[in-house]
Design a protein around this motif. Structure first.
Motif, short mmCIF file in Angstrom:
data_model
loop_
_atom_site.label_atom_id
_atom_site.label_comp_id
_atom_site.label_asym_id
_atom_site.label_seq_id
_atom_site.Cartn_x
_atom_site.Cartn_y
_atom_site.Cartn_z
N ALA A 1 -6.43 -35.14 -0.09
CA ALA A 1 -5.86 -35.98 0.97
C ALA A 1 -5.09 -37.16 0.40
N SER A 2 -5.54 -37.67 -0.73
CA SER A 2 -4.88 -38.83 -1.32
C SER A 2 -3.46 -38.50 -1.79
N LEU A 3 -3.13 -37.22 -1.87
CA LEU A 3 -1.78 -36.80 -2.26
C LEU A 3 -0.81 -36.76 -1.08
N HIS A 4 -1.35 -36.84 0.14
CA HIS A 4 -0.49 -36.77 1.34
C HIS A 4 0.47 -37.97 1.36
N PRO A 5 1.72 -37.76 1.74
CA PRO A 5 2.70 -38.84 1.76
C PRO A 5 2.26 -40.05 2.59
N ALA A 6 1.54 -39.85 3.68
CA ALA A 6 1.11 -40.99 4.50
C ALA A 6 0.13 -41.88 3.75
N ALA A 7 -0.54 -41.34 2.73
CA ALA A 7 -1.45 -42.14 1.93
C ALA A 7 -0.73 -42.81 0.77
N ARG A 8 0.46 -42.34 0.45
CA ARG A 8 1.15 -42.78 -0.75
C ARG A 8 2.40 -43.63 -0.52
N MET A 9 2.85 -43.70 0.72
CA MET A 9 4.10 -44.44 0.94
C MET A 9 4.06 -45.14 2.29
N GLY A 10 4.91 -46.09 2.45
CA GLY A 10 5.06 -46.71 3.76
C GLY A 10 4.02 -47.75 4.11
N GLU A 11 3.54 -48.47 3.10
CA GLU A 11 2.58 -49.55 3.41
C GLU A 11 3.18 -50.49 4.45
N GLU A 12 4.47 -50.79 4.32
CA GLU A 12 5.14 -51.67 5.28
C GLU A 12 5.30 -51.01 6.65
N LEU A 13 5.11 -49.68 6.70
CA LEU A 13 5.23 -48.96 7.97
C LEU A 13 3.89 -48.82 8.69
N GLY A 14 2.83 -49.30 8.08
CA GLY A 14 1.53 -49.20 8.71
C GLY A 14 0.96 -47.79 8.68
N TRP A 15 1.32 -47.02 7.67
CA TRP A 15 0.84 -45.64 7.58
C TRP A 15 -0.50 -45.61 6.87
N GLY A 16 -1.25 -44.60 7.15
CA GLY A 16 -2.53 -44.39 6.50
C GLY A 16 -3.10 -43.05 6.93
N ILE A 17 -4.19 -42.66 6.30
CA ILE A 17 -4.82 -41.40 6.68
C ILE A 17 -6.32 -41.62 6.85
N GLU A 18 -6.91 -40.71 7.59
CA GLU A 18 -8.35 -40.66 7.78
C GLU A 18 -8.77 -39.22 7.51
N LEU A 19 -9.89 -39.05 6.86
CA LEU A 19 -10.37 -37.71 6.52
C LEU A 19 -11.76 -37.53 7.09
N ARG A 20 -11.96 -36.44 7.81
CA ARG A 20 -13.26 -36.16 8.41
C ARG A 20 -13.67 -34.72 8.15
N PRO A 21 -14.95 -34.52 7.80
CA PRO A 21 -15.44 -33.15 7.68
C PRO A 21 -15.44 -32.49 9.06
N ILE A 22 -15.10 -31.21 9.09
CA ILE A 22 -15.19 -30.44 10.34
C ILE A 22 -16.53 -29.70 10.25
N ASN A 23 -17.47 -30.14 11.03
CA ASN A 23 -18.80 -29.54 10.93
C ASN A 23 -19.23 -28.90 12.24
N PHE A 24 -18.32 -28.75 13.17
CA PHE A 24 -18.58 -28.05 14.41
C PHE A 24 -19.82 -28.58 15.12
N CYS A 25 -19.94 -29.89 15.15
CA CYS A 25 -20.97 -30.64 15.85
C CYS A 25 -22.37 -30.05 15.66
N PRO A 26 -22.99 -30.32 14.53
CA PRO A 26 -24.29 -29.73 14.24
C PRO A 26 -25.35 -30.08 15.28
N ALA A 27 -25.29 -31.25 15.88
CA ALA A 27 -26.29 -31.62 16.88
C ALA A 27 -26.23 -30.69 18.09
N ILE A 28 -25.01 -30.37 18.53
CA ILE A 28 -24.85 -29.46 19.68
C ILE A 28 -25.27 -28.05 19.27
N ARG A 29 -24.88 -27.63 18.08
CA ARG A 29 -25.24 -26.30 17.60
C ARG A 29 -26.76 -26.15 17.51
N GLU A 30 -27.43 -27.18 16.99
CA GLU A 30 -28.88 -27.14 16.86
C GLU A 30 -29.55 -27.11 18.24
#
Length: 132
Positions: A94-123
């Motif tokens: 994810a750190s290689l994505h352009p939004a993580a690497r450029m455009g600090e003045e543009l307010g860009w950034g990234i968020e990374l989340r595991p996709i775990n298909f809501c284990p609480a609901i599954r359980e």
């Protein structure tokens, strides 16, 4: 395991970019997506429009409003699904994505989340099925 990369941007700052700057950003994003897809590390990627609708129940009625749910200047502008063996490897990709690497003045950034298909609901669903 799958991870969702959310690329955030600031629409006002984005709209001030020149056509050449926008083309450069687009090319970088397309290159990233293509390289990661070819390596099997990205299973899906796409850009989102700035416009959105939010929906939620209020007093038993569905209320539809313009704009993102959260009051913020940054909104999600892209989504990438990453396949990685663990969270550390996903962060590295994810750190290689352009939004993580450029455009600090543009307010860009990234968020990374595991996709775990809501284990609480599954359980909970599994427990209900066992009781039946």
């Amino acid at each position: 395991m799958k991870y969702m990369l959310l690329a955030y941007g600031n629409e006002e700052k984005f709209n001030k970019m020149s056509k050449d700057e926008l083309a450069e950003v687009g090319e970088k994003c397309e290159r990233f997506d293509a390289e990661m897809q070819a390596a099997g590390e990205v299973t899906w990627a796409g850009s989102l429009d700035w416009s959105s609708k939010s929906m939620r129940l209020k007093d038993g009625k569905l209320i539809v409003t313009d704009g993102p749910f959260a009051e913020t200047k940054e909104v999600v502008g892209g989504v990438v699904i990453i396949e990685a063996p663990d969270f550390d490897a996903a962060v590295k990709l994810a750190s290689l994505h352009p939004a993580a690497r450029m455009g600090e003045e543009l307010g860009w950034g990234i968020e990374l989340r595991p996709i775990n298909f809501c284990p609480a609901i599954r359980e909970a669903a599994s427990n209900v099925r066992r009781q039946e």
